[in-house]
Scaffold this motif. Structure first.
Motif, PDB file in Angstrom:
ATOM      1  N   LYS A 108       0.832  -1.204   0.000  1.00 57.19           N
ATOM      2  CA  LYS A 108       0.000   0.000   0.000  1.00 57.19           C
ATOM      3  C   LYS A 108       0.867   1.254   0.000  1.00 57.19           C
ATOM      4  N   ASN A 109       2.027   1.172   0.645  1.00 53.50           N
ATOM      5  CA  ASN A 109       2.927   2.311   0.726  1.00 53.50           C
ATOM      6  C   ASN A 109       4.359   1.822   0.466  1.00 53.50           C
ATOM      7  N   LEU A 110       4.881   2.107  -0.724  1.00 52.65           N
ATOM      8  CA  LEU A 110       6.221   1.629  -1.073  1.00 52.65           C
ATOM      9  C   LEU A 110       7.308   2.262  -0.210  1.00 52.65           C
ATOM     10  N   ALA A 111       7.034   3.408   0.394  1.00 54.56           N
ATOM     11  CA  ALA A 111       8.022   4.056   1.254  1.00 54.56           C
ATOM     12  C   ALA A 111       8.342   3.197   2.474  1.00 54.56           C
ATOM     13  N   GLU A 112       7.443   2.285   2.831  1.00 50.64           N
ATOM     14  CA  GLU A 112       7.655   1.401   3.969  1.00 50.64           C
ATOM     15  C   GLU A 112       8.397   0.125   3.589  1.00 50.64           C
ATOM     16  N   GLU A 113       8.568  -0.115   2.302  1.00 52.09           N
ATOM     17  CA  GLU A 113       9.238  -1.334   1.824  1.00 52.09           C
ATOM     18  C   GLU A 113      10.728  -1.094   1.629  1.00 52.09           C
ATOM     19  N   HIS A 114      11.498  -2.161   1.659  1.00 49.53           N
ATOM     20  CA  HIS A 114      12.937  -2.082   1.440  1.00 49.53           C
ATOM     21  C   HIS A 114      13.230  -2.471  -0.002  1.00 49.53           C
ATOM     22  N   PRO A 115      13.956  -1.644  -0.745  1.00 52.86           N
ATOM     23  CA  PRO A 115      14.271  -1.991  -2.131  1.00 52.86           C
ATOM     24  C   PRO A 115      15.225  -3.185  -2.193  1.00 52.86           C
ATOM     25  N   THR A 116      15.193  -3.893  -3.309  1.00 53.78           N
ATOM     26  CA  THR A 116      16.064  -5.059  -3.488  1.00 53.78           C
ATOM     27  C   THR A 116      17.341  -4.711  -4.242  1.00 53.78           C
ATOM     28  N   VAL A 117      17.380  -3.527  -4.848  1.00 58.95           N
ATOM     29  CA  VAL A 117      18.563  -3.095  -5.594  1.00 58.95           C
ATOM     30  C   VAL A 117      18.939  -1.673  -5.197  1.00 58.95           C
ATOM     31  N   ASP A 118      20.167  -1.309  -5.515  1.00 55.03           N
ATOM     32  CA  ASP A 118      20.574   0.081  -5.325  1.00 55.03           C
ATOM     33  C   ASP A 118      21.322   0.554  -6.558  1.00 55.03           C
ATOM     34  N   TYR A 119      21.549   1.843  -6.604  1.00 57.56           N
ATOM     35  CA  TYR A 119      22.228   2.484  -7.728  1.00 57.56           C
ATOM     36  C   TYR A 119      23.633   2.862  -7.301  1.00 57.56           C
ATOM     37  N   THR A 120      24.623   2.454  -8.095  1.00 60.67           N
ATOM     38  CA  THR A 120      26.010   2.830  -7.848  1.00 60.67           C
ATOM     39  C   THR A 120      26.416   3.837  -8.912  1.00 60.67           C
ATOM     40  N   PRO A 121      26.724   5.079  -8.535  1.00 63.58           N
ATOM     41  CA  PRO A 121      27.082   6.109  -9.513  1.00 63.58           C
ATOM     42  C   PRO A 121      28.381   5.789 -10.243  1.00 63.58           C
ATOM     43  N   PRO A 122      28.553   6.344 -11.447  1.00 63.86           N
ATOM     44  CA  PRO A 122      29.756   6.062 -12.235  1.00 63.86           C
ATOM     45  C   PRO A 122      31.048   6.541 -11.595  1.00 63.86           C
ATOM     46  N   SER A 123      30.973   7.493 -10.705  1.00 63.40           N
ATOM     47  CA  SER A 123      32.193   8.010 -10.062  1.00 63.40           C
ATOM     48  C   SER A 123      32.890   6.959  -9.203  1.00 63.40           C
ATOM     49  N   PHE A 124      32.181   5.876  -8.855  1.00 62.44           N
ATOM     50  CA  PHE A 124      32.767   4.806  -8.043  1.00 62.44           C
ATOM     51  C   PHE A 124      33.269   3.637  -8.891  1.00 62.44           C
ATOM     52  N   ILE A 125      32.998   3.669 -10.189  1.00 61.85           N
ATOM     53  CA  ILE A 125      33.314   2.535 -11.072  1.00 61.85           C
ATOM     54  C   ILE A 125      34.580   2.835 -11.859  1.00 61.85           C
ATOM     55  N   THR A 126      35.520   1.909 -11.834  1.00 61.34           N
ATOM     56  CA  THR A 126      36.780   2.078 -12.554  1.00 61.34           C
ATOM     57  C   THR A 126      36.601   1.734 -14.026  1.00 61.34           C
ATOM     58  N   LEU A 127      36.151   0.525 -14.315  1.00 60.97           N
ATOM     59  CA  LEU A 127      35.927   0.066 -15.690  1.00 60.97           C
ATOM     60  C   LEU A 127      34.773  -0.918 -15.722  1.00 60.97           C
ATOM     61  N   LEU A 128      34.160  -1.052 -16.900  1.00 57.93           N
ATOM     62  CA  LEU A 128      33.123  -2.048 -17.135  1.00 57.93           C
ATOM     63  C   LEU A 128      33.640  -3.023 -18.189  1.00 57.93           C
ATOM     64  N   PHE A 129      33.582  -4.314 -17.881  1.00 55.26           N
ATOM     65  CA  PHE A 129      33.971  -5.359 -18.832  1.00 55.26           C
ATOM     66  C   PHE A 129      32.695  -5.893 -19.466  1.00 55.26           C
ATOM     67  N   THR A 130      32.551  -5.700 -20.775  1.00 55.56           N
ATOM     68  CA  THR A 130      31.333  -6.093 -21.468  1.00 55.56           C
ATOM     69  C   THR A 130      31.671  -6.890 -22.714  1.00 55.56           C
ATOM     70  N   ASP A 131      30.635  -7.422 -23.365  1.00 60.45           N
ATOM     71  CA  ASP A 131      30.844  -8.104 -24.636  1.00 60.45           C
ATOM     72  C   ASP A 131      31.187  -7.115 -25.753  1.00 60.45           C
ATOM     73  N   LEU A 132      31.028  -5.826 -25.491  1.00 56.54           N
ATOM     74  CA  LEU A 132      31.390  -4.782 -26.454  1.00 56.54           C
ATOM     75  C   LEU A 132      32.832  -4.317 -26.266  1.00 56.54           C
ATOM     76  N   GLY A 133      33.473  -4.811 -25.230  1.00 62.88           N
ATOM     77  CA  GLY A 133      34.840  -4.422 -24.912  1.00 62.88           C
ATOM     78  C   GLY A 133      34.914  -3.853 -23.509  1.00 62.88           C
ATOM     79  N   VAL A 134      36.079  -3.368 -23.161  1.00 62.33           N
ATOM     80  CA  VAL A 134      36.287  -2.741 -21.855  1.00 62.33           C
ATOM     81  C   VAL A 134      35.933  -1.265 -22.003  1.00 62.33           C
ATOM     82  N   LEU A 135      35.015  -0.799 -21.154  1.00 63.84           N
ATOM     83  CA  LEU A 135      34.510   0.570 -21.263  1.00 63.84           C
ATOM     84  C   LEU A 135      34.757   1.353 -19.988  1.00 63.84           C
ATOM     85  N   THR A 136      34.985   2.631 -20.143  1.00 59.24           N
ATOM     86  CA  THR A 136      34.937   3.533 -18.996  1.00 59.24           C
ATOM     87  C   THR A 136      33.462   3.858 -18.766  1.00 59.24           C
TER      88      THR A 136
END
Length: 149
Positions: A108-136
């Motif tokens: 009834k009120n999502l503010a009372e629920e705990h999310p299952t995921v969080d967001y990590t900003p890009p400033s904390f990420i060094t590199l991403l390894f993907t099928d497209l290559g290594v990306l900043t």
């Protein structure tokens, strides 16, 4: 633990720590272990346009801890997980990502629920390894343009 077995058979010294953050004490354990590791490697449920990631709750805390210990924070994700979202903080992540379908239907009120995921900003990420290559993180938006055009 197949990865650990294979690394043990190699000549590479390694220390693998698996984290899950159901309690606050586990997070404090992360800070203790962080001094022993050389890098952090995580998966992602989604990679957003800014180069940040949406992942299981606790990933953001690991990234903050890694940055404070000057440890590289790497993300491994396939390009089909790239999404055209641009969240600026935790509250900007759409509810359809933060909560399970069951909670979305019954709460009834999502503010009372705990999310299952969080967001990590890009400033904390060094590199991403993907099928497209290594990306900043800043290169993710360019790859999204290529994927959607």
């Amino acid at each position: 633990m197949l990865l650990t077995q294979r690394l043990n058979q190699s000549d590479y010294p390694q220390y693998i720590a698996v984290f899950w953050f159901p309690t606050q004490s586990a997070f404090f354990g992360c800070r203790y272990i962080m001094e022993k590791v050389d890098l952090l490697l995580v998966g992602a449920e989604g990679v957003v346009e800014s180069g940040g990631i949406i992942n299981k709750i606790g990933t953001y805390q690991m990234a903050v801890c890694a940055k404070s210990h000057n440890k590289p924070f790497y993300v491994v994700a396939e390009s089909f997980k790239f999404v055209r979202l641009y969240p600026l903080n935790q509250q900007d992540v759409p509810d359809r990502f933060k909560y399970t379908a069951e909670i979305l239907k019954s709460a009834k009120n999502l503010a009372e629920e705990h999310p299952t995921v969080d967001y990590t900003p890009p400033s904390f990420i060094t590199l991403l390894f993907t099928d497209l290559g290594v990306l900043t993180p800043s290169a993710v938006s360019d790859e999204l343009i290529k994927l959607y055009l």
